[in-house]
Structure formats: structure tokens, C-alpha cells
Design a protein around this motif. Structure first.
Motif, mmCIF file in Angstrom:
data_model
loop_
_atom_site.group_PDB
_atom_site.id
_atom_site.type_symbol
_atom_site.label_atom_id
_atom_site.label_comp_id
_atom_site.label_asym_id
_atom_site.label_seq_id
_atom_site.Cartn_x
_atom_site.Cartn_y
_atom_site.Cartn_z
ATOM 1 N N SER A 31 -7.711 -11.539 -161.338
ATOM 2 C CA SER A 31 -8.450 -11.516 -162.403
ATOM 3 C C SER A 31 -10.344 -11.387 -162.340
ATOM 4 O O SER A 31 -10.874 -11.302 -163.575
ATOM 5 N N LYS A 32 -10.559 -12.415 -161.587
ATOM 6 C CA LYS A 32 -11.909 -12.307 -160.987
ATOM 7 C C LYS A 32 -12.558 -10.829 -160.893
ATOM 8 O O LYS A 32 -13.567 -11.331 -160.223
ATOM 9 N N LEU A 33 -12.157 -9.441 -161.069
ATOM 10 C CA LEU A 33 -12.046 -8.512 -160.620
ATOM 11 C C LEU A 33 -12.967 -7.921 -161.258
ATOM 12 O O LEU A 33 -12.948 -7.812 -162.678
ATOM 13 N N ASP A 34 -14.502 -7.537 -160.694
ATOM 14 C CA ASP A 34 -15.343 -6.228 -161.424
ATOM 15 C C ASP A 34 -14.729 -5.132 -161.797
ATOM 16 O O ASP A 34 -14.408 -5.091 -160.709
ATOM 17 N N ALA A 35 -15.540 -4.400 -162.482
ATOM 18 C CA ALA A 35 -15.193 -3.377 -162.526
ATOM 19 C C ALA A 35 -15.882 -2.570 -160.757
ATOM 20 O O ALA A 35 -15.170 -1.603 -160.766
ATOM 21 N N ASP A 36 -16.615 -2.882 -160.738
ATOM 22 C CA ASP A 36 -17.664 -2.038 -159.754
ATOM 23 C C ASP A 36 -16.489 -2.322 -158.434
ATOM 24 O O ASP A 36 -17.664 -2.082 -157.360
ATOM 25 N N ALA A 37 -15.900 -3.140 -158.700
ATOM 26 C CA ALA A 37 -15.649 -4.178 -156.790
ATOM 27 C C ALA A 37 -15.399 -2.268 -155.939
ATOM 28 O O ALA A 37 -15.514 -2.417 -154.601
ATOM 29 N N ALA A 38 -14.686 -1.873 -156.586
ATOM 30 C CA ALA A 38 -14.616 -1.080 -155.459
ATOM 31 C C ALA A 38 -14.990 0.194 -155.331
ATOM 32 O O ALA A 38 -15.541 0.373 -154.071
ATOM 33 N N GLN A 39 -16.211 0.391 -156.343
ATOM 34 C CA GLN A 39 -17.618 0.916 -155.825
ATOM 35 C C GLN A 39 -18.503 0.583 -154.220
ATOM 36 O O GLN A 39 -19.258 0.932 -153.393
ATOM 37 N N LYS A 40 -17.701 -1.009 -154.459
ATOM 38 C CA LYS A 40 -19.453 -1.951 -153.725
ATOM 39 C C LYS A 40 -18.523 -1.932 -152.167
ATOM 40 O O LYS A 40 -19.244 -2.100 -150.936
ATOM 41 N N LYS A 489 -23.471 -15.557 -158.519
ATOM 42 C CA LYS A 489 -22.080 -15.581 -159.130
ATOM 43 C C LYS A 489 -22.103 -15.028 -157.865
ATOM 44 O O LYS A 489 -21.715 -13.704 -157.400
ATOM 45 N N MET A 490 -20.551 -15.523 -157.112
ATOM 46 C CA MET A 490 -20.001 -15.002 -156.300
ATOM 47 C C MET A 490 -19.085 -14.142 -156.505
ATOM 48 O O MET A 490 -18.427 -14.307 -157.755
ATOM 49 N N LYS A 491 -18.946 -12.928 -156.452
ATOM 50 C CA LYS A 491 -17.803 -11.366 -156.911
ATOM 51 C C LYS A 491 -16.822 -10.852 -155.068
ATOM 52 O O LYS A 491 -17.018 -11.411 -154.887
ATOM 53 N N LEU A 492 -15.447 -11.425 -156.193
ATOM 54 C CA LEU A 492 -14.597 -11.057 -155.273
ATOM 55 C C LEU A 492 -14.464 -9.645 -155.399
ATOM 56 O O LEU A 492 -15.076 -9.361 -156.587
ATOM 57 N N LEU A 493 -14.408 -8.453 -153.906
ATOM 58 C CA LEU A 493 -14.964 -7.506 -153.799
ATOM 59 C C LEU A 493 -13.463 -6.721 -153.023
ATOM 60 O O LEU A 493 -12.829 -5.856 -153.177
ATOM 61 N N LEU A 494 -12.611 -7.325 -151.949
ATOM 62 C CA LEU A 494 -11.473 -7.518 -151.806
ATOM 63 C C LEU A 494 -11.008 -8.012 -150.738
ATOM 64 O O LEU A 494 -11.841 -9.091 -150.460
ATOM 65 N N ASP A 495 -9.846 -7.329 -150.187
ATOM 66 C CA ASP A 495 -8.608 -8.842 -149.609
ATOM 67 C C ASP A 495 -8.212 -7.800 -148.633
ATOM 68 O O ASP A 495 -8.024 -6.337 -149.799
ATOM 69 N N PHE A 496 -8.065 -7.717 -147.601
ATOM 70 C CA PHE A 496 -7.533 -7.215 -146.803
ATOM 71 C C PHE A 496 -6.775 -7.822 -145.203
ATOM 72 O O PHE A 496 -7.479 -9.010 -144.877
ATOM 73 N N PRO A 497 -5.491 -7.448 -145.200
ATOM 74 C CA PRO A 497 -4.340 -8.769 -143.881
ATOM 75 C C PRO A 497 -5.040 -8.123 -142.638
ATOM 76 O O PRO A 497 -6.446 -7.328 -142.099
ATOM 77 N N THR A 498 -5.428 -9.360 -141.321
ATOM 78 C CA THR A 498 -5.865 -9.266 -140.666
ATOM 79 C C THR A 498 -4.312 -9.617 -139.317
ATOM 80 O O THR A 498 -3.883 -9.752 -139.273
ATOM 81 N N ILE A 499 -5.539 -8.798 -137.941
ATOM 82 C CA ILE A 499 -4.857 -9.273 -136.485
ATOM 83 C C ILE A 499 -4.359 -10.533 -136.269
ATOM 84 O O ILE A 499 -5.675 -10.969 -136.077
ATOM 85 N N GLY A 500 -2.892 -11.147 -135.991
ATOM 86 C CA GLY A 500 -3.773 -12.294 -135.723
ATOM 87 C C GLY A 500 -3.585 -13.524 -136.527
ATOM 88 O O GLY A 500 -3.816 -13.037 -138.346
ATOM 89 N N GLU A 501 -4.521 -14.653 -136.593
ATOM 90 C CA GLU A 501 -4.734 -15.546 -137.639
ATOM 91 C C GLU A 501 -6.428 -15.560 -137.034
ATOM 92 O O GLU A 501 -7.127 -16.151 -135.916
#
Ligand code: K7E
Ligand code: CUA
Length: 660
Positions: A31-40, A489-501
Motif C-alpha cells: 500500500s505504500k508504493l508510489d506510482a513512480d516506484a517502477a520507473q525508479k 519520507k522513505m519510499k519503498l521501491l522494490l523487493d527481491f529475494p536473495t541467495i542465502g541469508e
């Protein structure tokens, strides 16, 4: 004072169940995603990312390099674990990298990548990382993305508070998570003699300015606490190191309860300049310990392992002025030094505030002997109020780690309440908070632990991803969340899974790494003992039951490709030299049935695969890396005959015509 476990258990249960309540999901996902997140975060095909992120693999024992802001995985750099993908730890050249005083240890648990620093700024030369389990520090060369050196640390167990660089990478330091009897003292002692017989040790590994080569300079023997994390001072606090300690109760069982009794544990402050000076004056005591020191030579493309003996130790209780303790609430985990070196933020895992200490006040308190008791008779504990700049109130639950943006703000991860909290260093006011999905451990800001943070991006390194990604069976990935911190304000842009921890990561602007990249190794500089510099020199040599195959690889053949006269009982070493002199043209090499991984040989490099045939017959071998249109033609055969057979040794390419 003795408190029975029975009395404490209910407390622990209340504590744990409150953690469980609070670790519920924050906010509405997305819900915190801004419309321009994808572009960033969109990096167009063919374009480079702006930043490198180096994330530790935790229990994978490796490091992974990602491009930011896209989150694209660029490479897994093998460090402490064998890596079949490229033969690291399997090839004869790289096996010595994983040697220890315990023998070959092909795995570790890597937590803290640390970029080398010049004047407190990330210089892009090397990346250090700790092996937590069998204590080691590795140095990765960021020109080649290869592990160049691994040094084992004696006298400790659990190299967790490691490796942290002093301001000019004079030293990388590490401290023990598990105190234990020192290697040179009697180790066969009752576990409950902990308080008497166990010790901590801080390792000072000197780093050569020119080559990066590491050597264990000395160790400070410290009280038997659990040391969790560290950071070096910078600027004004250049001479100091700060370590978090928990289990200052010195418990040896059920730490969950027994190490959480005290209201405050400590930040241990060490004057490393003073320690260095004492060592220079010959105060170090030579102690008989053994540890492995493994070095990869870029000219021979070969690692060697040496068991070193002896290190200098200094018992800190004997030298006043070396070590001070600052009380810190509730089992501190991270300790982070602001860019100016003046403010030191600590995170008590169970604390309700984030205490921020002042270096200036620490010095004044030391001057005035503003003590609140002593540890082990001689090590002063400074008064909490005297060293405190202030507390960040109600930051959230379960603070773990803090980094800085260089604009006067700090950012702290809250493991239990799953959020990142932004606060102002001077007035300790909370400015903003953003949910993190879920349970962040470390966070990383570009240059965020350096003197000159670049700001802009923050990665929250998350432990739990329930419901964030397509399910993958019982184990779900850990993940990163990319947060834009360029505004208020902090803005959430993206999340992605990682290798290992990824326990921790460090980010650096790409241009600092790009400029040093090695594209291939010059074949004329290849000093490998088994190099074949030209195809015409390829050959097979028998010495008793050892057979050395000197093979070359170039698009699109391996030479020789017909080899006969290998016999059962032979040990075969295939030394493949990649003759290519161009960027990004590795060749691979694998043999049917070999109890080994493939080789992946970089242009200009030589790698050796050991193979002991288990039966007679024909064994195909081939290039494993799709290198050209005729890659599938890049193959050959071994013929293996029974032990007593009289098959002559023969090798050739292109001249073994098919018989009619
Ligand atoms: Cu917090 Cu090992 Cu640095 Cu994990 S550590 S989170
Ligand atoms: Cu060489 Cu495929």
C-alpha cells in the motif's frame, strides 16, 4: 547474585510471547508504493545499474553482487564454501583456499561484508568478509571478483563481530562471539568453569596498503563475554574501536534466559592506537597457536596454504587506558558510528530505546574517572549518563542495526516490529518510519557506515518473506527491500529475494568498482606450474601412476581431444589453459564420472581437475560453458584400460582417423 532459572522462565515466556505478538505483519502489503516506484528501479536493457550491492550469503558461505536499483543478481562470489558452478574449492588450484588448522573446511557462515576504506571512504579495492563458524577473514579482490586471501583466527570461536576496517584499513578487526579457553591453554575443562577458564580475544589483522595482504598482527585478551558487532571510530574517534557485548552475565547455558538478566550490557571501547603502541614496545606475549593462512596468487592462478604459528597477545586487564565499557541497555547487537565519528548508536535487541553515545563525553568521563565500577578489577565502566548523547524514545521493537545518510539522519532496523525508522542524530527525534516485510536484520545505505555516505538508496535485509513470493516448499527465501531515502519520507521501491541469508550488505557507487575491472589474464603472464601457452605444446605426461594432461582450450576445441593409455589405478590431473585473450570467454571442463565439480577457466588462466577413473572404458569430456556456435563440438575422449594393459600412451587432435 544467583537467580534460579525457574524464577526466570516465566519472564522469558512473557518476553517471547510479546515478541510473537509484535512480529505480526505491518500495514497493508504494497500500500505504500508510489506510482513512480517502477520507473525508479527500471534499468533499461543494456544499461548498467548505478550501484553495486555486496550481500553476504549467511549460511551459504558466499557473497553475492547485485545491481541497484534493479536488484539484478550479477554474480555469486565463492568465499568459504565450495562452488561447483566454477570449481572453486574443487580445482587443485583453489582447494588450498579452504584449508584451516582443522583441515579442509569447505563451508562457513558469512555475515559481514566490509569494503576497504581510505580516509574513511569506501575505496572499491577489496571486500572483506567473516567466516563465523571456523573463524576466518577473507579478502575479495574487487578487480577480479575472486577471493584472494583467507586468514584463520586462532583463540576464538564464532568470528561474528568481524571484519571491521579502521579508517584507512590499517587493520581489519574481529572479536569472538563464543568465548572459549584460548588455544594455547588447557581446553579440556568443565564447561561450567566458564567464568574462570574462558576468554575473549580481539584480533587485529594488518592489511598491506599496496597489496591488501593480511597478517595477524596481535590479539587483545578480553573478558569472556559474547561479542556481537563492532565498528571503528572515524574522524575525531579515529583511534577507537567499539564492540557490543552481551552475556556479560557470563552464562554458559540457556543464554536465552541467563544472558538477559542484566538491565544493561556494554559497548566495549578499545583505544587501538594505544594497543598498537604497546605491541611496538614489545609488550605482546608470544603464544603458541596454529592457524592457516591461504593466499591466491594471481600470476600462478594458484592458492597456497600455510600453517602459521604463534601470535602476540596482550591481556587488557594489565594495561590501564586501553579498554573502557559504556553501559548499554538490554543485549546490544549493532553498534554504528556516525559519519563525523562523534555519535555512536547502539541497538539493544530487547531495549525500548536507542541509546546514542557521544565520543566527546566518553573522553571527558575517562578524564574525570567518572566510573560506575570495574570489570575484572581494572577495566573501568563509565557512567551511562556521563557518556550518553541521548536516547531515541519509542523507536519500535527489537532495534538491530543503524546506518547513516550523511545528511544528519540515522536509520535503524526494528526486527520485531518489522520497520525501518529514520531519526535525526542531533535531537534524536523520529522523522519517519516505513514497514519492512518482514523482520529486517541489517540495513545498508550506499556508503552508510563510511565518512561520506552517498545516501539515496537503503536496503532492508529481511529475514522472513511469508506470503511475499511464490511458495518454494518449506523454505522461503530471505529478501531485500529497496527504499528511496533521497527525500524526507522513505519510499519503498522494490523487493527481491536473495541467495542465502544476507545478514549484511555494503553498497558502493558502481564507478568506484568499474574503473579497476580485469577483463582477462594475459597468457604471457601466466606462471601456473602446468600452463600450456600454445596448443602445439599440449601433451600428456606419465610419471609412475600419475598422469598430467596439459590441455588447451580455445573456440571451439580442447587439445588434445583423443587420449589413450590411461590405466586403472592412475591419478589423472587435467590442467586446462584457456588461450582466449578476450573479455568474457571462459571455457568449462568436465569428465564423465569424475568425483569432482567442473572447472570454469577464465581467459588466460590455468585450472586443474583431479580425476581417478573408477573403471576402464571410454570417458567423454567436454566444455561446459556455451562459448561459441560450435560449443557442442568442444569435446573429446579418454580411453581407460585395465591396470596391466599394454595400451600405449597416446594423445592427439585432428589426426586419429576413424578406422574402416
Ligand atoms: Cu545482525 Cu550476524 Cu550482523 Cu545477522 S548479524 S542480522
Ligand atoms: Cu568452450 Cu564451450
Amino acid at each position: 547474585m544467583k537467580i534460579s532459572i525457574i524464577k526466570l522462565l516465566p519472564l522469558a515466556i512473557i518476553l517471547l510471547s510479546s515478541l510473537a505478538i509484535y512480529s505480526c505483519k505491518p500495514g497493508k502489503v504494497g500500500s505504500k508504493l508510489d506510482a513512480d516506484a517502477a520507473q525508479k528501479v527500471y534499468v533499461a536493457p543494456g544499461k548498467y545499474d548505478e550501484v553495486y550491492a555486496f550481500l553476504s550469503g549467511g549460511f551459504s558461505g558466499q557473497v553475492a553482487a547485485y545491481g541497484i536499483p534493479s536488484g539484478r543478481l550479477l554474480k555469486v562470489i565463492p568465499v568459504f564454501s565450495q562452488n561447483p558452478e566454477n570449481g572453486y574449492g574443487y580445482s587443485e588450484e583453489t582447494k588450498p583456499m579452504l584449508n584451516t588448522s582443522h583441515g579442509f573446511v569447505p563451508w562457513d557462515d558469512s555475515h559481514h561484508p566490509e569494503l576497504s576504506k581510505t580516509n574513511g571512504e569506501d575505496d572499491g579495492r577489496w571486500l572483506f568478509i567473516n567466516g563465523n563458524n571456523t573463524p576466518r577473514i577473507a579478502r575479495i579482490n574487487l578487480a577480479t571478483f575472486k577471493t584472494d586471501e583467507i586468514i584463520e583466527l586462532p583463540n576464538i570461536g564464532g568470528n561474528h563481530a568481524s571484519p571491521f576496517c579502521t579508517e584507512n584499513t590499517e587493520y581489519v578487526v574481529g572479536n569472538t562471539r563464543f568465548s572459549e579457553p584460548l588455544d594455547f591453554e588447557k581446553g579440556d575443562v568443565p564447561i561450567n568453569s566458564y567464568k574462570k577458564t574462558f576468554k575473549g580475544a580481539v584480533s587485529f589483522v594488518k592489511v598491506d596498503k599496496g597489496t591488501g595482504s593480511m597478517n595477524l598482527s596481535f590479539q587483545l585478551i578480553v573478558p569472556p563475554f559474547n561479542y556481537d558487532l563492532a565498528h571503528a571510530g572515524k574522524g575525531v574517534s579515529h583511534d577507537w574501536l567499539f564492540f557490543t557485548c552481551y552475556n556479560t552475565e557470563e552464562a554458559n547455558t540457556l543464554l536465552e534466559v541467563n544472558a538477559s538478566q542484566r538491565d544493561k550490557d556494554f559497548i566495549m571501547a578499545i583505544n587501538w592506537k594505544k594497543a598498537e603502541e604497546l605491541i611496538r614496545q614489545g609488550k605482546g606475549v608470544k603464544t603458541p597457536v596454529k592457524y592457516a593462512h591461504n593466499v591466491y596468487n594471481e600470476k600462478t592462478h594458484t592458492a597456497s596454504s600455510q600453517i602459521e604459528s604463534g601470535t602476540l597477545t596482550l591481556d587488557v586487564t594489565k594495561y590501564p587506558g586501553l579498554v573502557y565499557y559504556m553501559p548499554c541497555p538490554k543485549s546490544p547487537h549493532g553498534v554504528d558510528v556516525a559519519p563525523d565519528g562523534e555519535y555512536i548508536a547502539a541497538s539493544g535487541k530487547l531495549a525500548a530505546v536507542i541509546p546514542v553515545f557521544s565520543y566527546k563525553k566518553m573522553l571527558t568521563a575517562i578524564d574525570k574517572k567518572d566510573y560506575d565500577g570495574m570489570i575484572d578489577g581494572t577495566l573501568p565502566v563509565l557512567k551511562y549518563e556521563s557518556v550518553l548523547h541521548g536516547e531515541v524514545k519509542q523507536p519500535g521493537l527489537g532495534p538491530l542495526h543503524t546506518e547513516f545518510d550523511g545528511k544528519g539522519y540515522a536509520y535503524t532496523t526494528m526486527f520485531v516490529s518489522s520497520e525501518v525508522v529514520k531519526w535525526k542524530i542531533d535531537n534524536l527525534q523520529i522523522i519517519d518510519r516505513i514497514p519492512s516485510y518482514y523482520s529486517p536484520g541489517h540495513l545498508s545505505i550506499v556508503g552508510g557506515d563510511s565518512k561520506k555516505p552517498y545516501g539515496k538508496y537503503l536496503l532492508s535485509l529481511n529475514k522472513i518473506t511469508k506470503d511475499r513470493y511464490l511458495p518454494t516448499g518449506p523454505e522461503l527465501p530471505q529478501a531485500c527491500q529497496l527504499i528511496d531515502i533521497s527525500g524526507e519520507k522513505m519510499k519503498l521501491l522494490l523487493d527481491f529475494p536473495t541467495i542465502g541469508e544476507p545478514h549484511y550488505g555494503q553498497m558502493i557507487p558502481a564507478d568506484k568498482i568499474l574503473k579497476n575491472q580485469v577483463k582477462f589474464f594475459k597468457i604471457e603472464d601466466n606462471k601456473n606450474a602446468y600452463v600450456t601457452r600454445a596448443e602445439k605444446d599440449s601433451k600428456v605426461v606419465r610419471t609412475g601412476n600419475r598422469v598430467d594432461v596439459y590441455m588447451t582450450a580455445i573456440r571451439s576445441h580442447l587439445a588434445p581431444d583423443n587420449i589413450e593409455g590411461i590405466k586403472m589405478g592412475d591419478e589423472v590431473y587435467v590442467h586446462v589453459t584457456n588461450l582466449e585473450q578476450d573479455w568474457d570467454v571462459p571455457h568449462g571442463f568436465a569428465i564423465k564420472g569424475a568425483n569432482n565439480a567442473e572447472l570454469l577457466i577464465m581467459p588466460g588462466e590455468t585450472s586443474s581437475l583431479k580425476w581417478t577413473p573408477d573403471r576402464s572404458g571410454i570417458f567423454p569430456f567436454y566444455c561446459t560453458d556455451f562459448c561459441s556456435a560450435l560449443h557442442q563440438e568442444m569435446q573429446g575422449y579418454f580411453r581407460v584400460s585395465p591396470a596391466g594393459a599394454d595400451t600405449p600412451l597416446k594423445f592427439s587432435i585432428g589426426v586419429n582417423p576413424v578406422t574402416q
